[in-house]
Enzyme design. Structure first.
Site, PDB file in Angstrom:
ATOM      1  N   LYS A  89       0.769  -1.334   0.020  1.00 10.30           N
ATOM      2  CA  LYS A  89      -0.078  -0.170  -0.008  1.00 10.30           C
ATOM      3  C   LYS A  89       0.727   1.321  -0.150  1.00 10.30           C
ATOM      4  O   LYS A  89       2.076   1.194   0.288  1.00 10.30           O
ATOM      5  CB  LYS A  89      -0.992  -0.116   1.354  1.00 10.30           C
ATOM      6  CG  LYS A  89      -1.949  -1.313   1.199  1.00 10.30           C
ATOM      7  CD  LYS A  89      -2.975  -1.331   2.427  1.00 10.30           C
ATOM      8  CE  LYS A  89      -3.814  -0.055   2.470  1.00 10.30           C
ATOM      9  NZ  LYS A  89      -4.819  -0.300   1.351  1.00 10.30           N
ATOM     10  N   GLU A 146      -1.014  -1.839  -4.633  1.00  8.84           N
ATOM     11  CA  GLU A 146      -1.878  -0.505  -4.678  1.00  8.84           C
ATOM     12  C   GLU A 146      -1.292   0.399  -5.792  1.00  8.84           C
ATOM     13  O   GLU A 146      -0.373   0.742  -5.537  1.00  8.84           O
ATOM     14  CB  GLU A 146      -2.086  -0.066  -3.311  1.00  8.84           C
ATOM     15  CG  GLU A 146      -3.235   1.294  -3.361  1.00  8.84           C
ATOM     16  CD  GLU A 146      -3.435   1.805  -2.166  1.00  8.84           C
ATOM     17  OE1 GLU A 146      -3.997   1.376  -1.185  1.00  8.84           O
ATOM     18  OE2 GLU A 146      -2.467   2.808  -1.643  1.00  8.84           O
TER      19      GLU A 146
END
Length: 284
Positions: free
Chosen positions: A169, A199
């Site tokens: 992330k 991500e």
């Protein structure tokens, strides 16, 4: 598509914790003061609105732990869509039925609410080829039950925790050199591409993820045109998962961009409990 079975051991642990929380050191002081130990009763569990039923086996476990003499009978199976009506009965010591009422309802209401919301999402994207995924945004301590309820509603379970798949992330990128470097580090650690999700927020980051060998891309908070551009660039090269701010009513448009999956945190982090109640009648 078959769904995973209920994790009975996890359910038993959740029930034990919930009962300890509710009964505390003194037990049910109201029921103990009012109801004789020998009083028997029959409880009827009623759905008061349309729903996908889920969690009756967990309710049964509540009464089993309180008193094995309680006979619990589920009248419908998990996954059944009903309009309303009786879904289960239980007979036995009235004290156990009253002590377990709220705990049993809490589990069934939450799990049925999740299953119902999931089915609504699945129905919204039907025919597009996209699947509905859950997230780690579950109630602390209830993940196994929350994710089971998603599966009952027709959704697909994503990773269960931090241990079974990698998700890189934006917060991770504060501790590493780049997205590509993070993916390569995961590969070097022995993780397979299909267990590595990156991500991404731009088309350039998607290209970086593909080049570095990630198996999945989480397309975070993208507009429909941005999603469509990522599909044109990445379809067939990497699994494309739309995420971020997705709500009922907007799902089909997202699915029609051609993404492979939609991950929906709201299924478990802000679920509306289904409307069920327990009625009690004395037998002796």
């Amino acid at each position: 598509m078959s769904r995973p079975p209920l994790d009975r051991e996890a359910a038993a642990r959740c029930v034990a914790t919930a009962l300890a929380e509710d009964l505390g050191p003194s037990g049910d002081v109201t029921t103990d003061a009012l109801v004789s130990r020998v009083r028997l009763a029959r409880a009827t569990f009623c759905a008061r609105e349309p729903m996908v039923v889920c969690g009756l086996a967990v309710a049964e476990e509540v009464f089993r732990q309180l008193d094995p003499a309680v006979r619990f009978t589920a009248l419908v199976s998990d996954g059944l869509c009903i309009q309303a009506g009786v879904v289960a009965t239980a007979e036995g010591p009235a004290r156990a039925l009253l002590q377990g009422e709220r705990t049993a309802l809490n589990f069934v209401q939450r799990m049925s609410g999740i299953a119902t919301a999931t089915k609504t999402a699945v129905d919204e994207v039907i025919g597009t080829g996209a699947v509905i995924l859950d997230t780690r945004k579950t109630a602390p301590g209830l993940r196994a039950l929350d994710k089971y309820a998603v599966a009952v509603g027709g959704g697909t379970n994503h990773r269960m925790g931090l241990y079974d798949a990698a998700m890189i992330k934006d917060t991770h990128l504060g501790a590493v050199d780049s997205l590509g470097a993070a993916i390569r580090a995961c590969r070097a650690a022995g993780l397979k591409p299909q267990t590595i999700t990156a991500e991404v927020r731009t088309l350039d980051e998607l290209n970086e993820a593909i080049a570095a060998g990630a198996g999945r891309a989480l397309l975070d908070n993208m507009t429909l045109p941005e999603l469509a551009a990522c599909v044109r660039q990445g379809k067939g090269k990497i699994v494309l998962e739309a995420s971020g701010g997705l709500r009922p009513g907007s799902l089909r448009a997202v699915a029609e961009t051609g993404v492979d999956a939609l991950s929906l945190g709201y299924l478990t982090h802000s679920v509306r409990a289904a409307d069920l109640a327990m009625d009690l009648a004395a037998l002796s």
